[in-house]
Design a protein around this motif. Structure first.
Motif, PDB file in Angstrom:
ATOM      1  N   THR A  17      20.695 -38.594-109.547  1.00 35.01           N
ATOM      2  CA  THR A  17      22.070 -38.138-109.663  1.00 35.01           C
ATOM      3  C   THR A  17      22.357 -37.192-108.507  1.00 35.01           C
ATOM      4  OG1 THR A  17      21.679 -36.111-110.922  1.00 35.01           O
ATOM      5  CG2 THR A  17      21.779 -38.166-112.173  1.00 35.01           C
ATOM      6  N   ASP A  22      25.159 -38.286-114.086  1.00 33.29           N
ATOM      7  CA  ASP A  22      25.366 -37.247-115.095  1.00 33.29           C
ATOM      8  C   ASP A  22      24.838 -35.855-114.727  1.00 33.29           C
ATOM      9  OD1 ASP A  22      22.770 -38.116-115.239  1.00 33.29           O
ATOM     10  OD2 ASP A  22      22.760 -38.466-117.398  1.00 33.29           O
ATOM     11  N   VAL A  54      33.032 -34.679-114.504  1.00 30.85           N
ATOM     12  CA  VAL A  54      31.896 -35.426-115.044  1.00 30.85           C
ATOM     13  C   VAL A  54      31.997 -36.889-114.655  1.00 30.85           C
ATOM     14  CG1 VAL A  54      31.635 -33.856-117.006  1.00 30.85           C
ATOM     15  CG2 VAL A  54      33.063 -35.880-117.245  1.00 30.85           C
ATOM     16  N   ASP A  84      30.662 -39.966-116.560  1.00 35.65           N
ATOM     17  CA  ASP A  84      30.011 -40.330-117.820  1.00 35.65           C
ATOM     18  C   ASP A  84      29.914 -41.843-118.023  1.00 35.65           C
ATOM     19  OD1 ASP A  84      32.670 -40.879-118.206  1.00 35.65           O
ATOM     20  OD2 ASP A  84      32.885 -39.702-120.050  1.00 35.65           O
ATOM     21  N   ASP A 118      27.357 -43.416-120.289  1.00 34.42           N
ATOM     22  CA  ASP A 118      27.539 -43.256-121.734  1.00 34.42           C
ATOM     23  C   ASP A 118      28.243 -44.441-122.374  1.00 34.42           C
ATOM     24  OD1 ASP A 118      26.349 -40.772-121.598  1.00 34.42           O
ATOM     25  OD2 ASP A 118      28.245 -39.689-121.404  1.00 34.42           O
ATOM     26  N   ASP A 167      21.745 -32.635-116.192  1.00 31.21           N
ATOM     27  CA  ASP A 167      22.031 -32.832-117.610  1.00 31.21           C
ATOM     28  C   ASP A 167      21.030 -32.108-118.515  1.00 31.21           C
ATOM     29  OD1 ASP A 167      19.931 -34.608-117.020  1.00 31.21           O
ATOM     30  OD2 ASP A 167      20.617 -36.093-118.459  1.00 31.21           O
ATOM     31  N   GLU A 175      27.255 -30.841-123.714  1.00 32.49           N
ATOM     32  CA  GLU A 175      27.367 -32.272-123.970  1.00 32.49           C
ATOM     33  C   GLU A 175      26.547 -32.740-125.179  1.00 32.49           C
ATOM     34  OE1 GLU A 175      28.229 -34.145-119.637  1.00 32.49           O
ATOM     35  OE2 GLU A 175      26.228 -33.295-119.892  1.00 32.49           O
TER      36      GLU A 175
END
Length: 255
Positions: free
Chosen positions: A105, A123, A139, A141, A144, A195, A202
């Motif tokens: 990331t 993330d 963000v 995401d 997800d 994260d 989160e």
């Protein structure tokens, strides 16, 4: 240009075998880069002779040089160039067409005289706090929203349209990042994290404003300590993903 105060902690997961930390934080007078290497599941063949830590270190170096040199390129362009630079380091020894090639990331912030630039790929979020206290979370995401999280499903979705994007072997992934520019006068502080630290909001139900408040009052060490306490108390299987993770958190205060 005013001053930028930077306060950071980068810590490996407490249960990490061998004590390896696959996070990396790089800071300079006016920038922060936070990287989180993606740990490959056991038994997955990456096609690369290098481990994730190697990729993270090389990517950090490739990003540092132009940032220290005050490059005029955008953060997106800098990231694309860095991915390409790392690619060239091992294209002759590794199978870079393998979708399980090491990846990371990316979260970046650069403070200028009039503006604050930010970039998020995968993330590792960035949170901007305005002088009045309002917070804006940046963000990415997309991971997800995968229909399932098997090794095969994640492999098919990685660095693909309709899936999610990470820094690995494709420079064009940089152009899929969530990026933007905010007037410096509208930013009092910026939080940048992996994260393993952002799960305070989160995963464990706190607001982004509460997370930034912990950073502002207790610093990154306090935030990570609180996350570790939640991790230790969580019921087995209560959340998707690892119980413990490498955790990095950075707070930038702008004058």
């Amino acid at each position: 240009m005013g001053t930028v105060e930077i306060w950071s902690v980068c810590e490996g997961a407490p249960d990490r075998v061998g004590g390896v930390n696959e996070d990396l934080v790089v800071t300079g007078p006016d920038f922060v880069v936070v990287l989180d290497g993606a740990t490959a599941p056991a038994g997955v063949e990456s096609g690369c002779r290098h481990d994730v830590s190697w990729l993270v270190r090389q990517l950090g170096m490739e990003l540092s040089f132009p940032l220290v040199g005050r490059s005029a390129d955008s953060l997106v362009e800098l990231l694309a160039g860095a991915i390409d630079g790392v690619r060239k380091l091992h294209v002759g020894t590794c199978d870079l067409s393998n979708p399980d090639s090491p990846s990371s990331t990316v979260a970046m912030v650069r403070v200028g005289a009039e503006s604050v630039e930010h970039l998020v790929l995968a993330d590792s979020p960035v949170v901007l706090r305005a002088p009045g206290g309002e917070v804006t979370a940046v963000v990415d995401d997309r991971v997800d929203y995968l229909p399932e999280y098997t090794v095969e499903a994640v492999r098919k979705a990685r660095n693909q349209a309709g899936g999610f994007w990470v820094a690995s072997t494709r420079p064009d992934a940089a152009f899929e990042a969530v990026s933007g520019v905010t007037a410096r006068a509208d930013v009092a502080s910026v939080a940048v994290m992996t994260d393993g630290a952002s799960r305070y909001a989160e995963r464990y139900g706190h607001s982004w404003g509460e997370l930034v408040g912990v950073l502002e009052t207790g610093g990154p060490r306090e935030l990570i300590d609180r996350v570790r306490a939640y991790d230790a108390a969580a019921e087995p299987g209560a959340f998707r993903g690892k119980r413990h993770d490498d955790a990095s958190a950075v707070l930038l205060r702008l004058s």
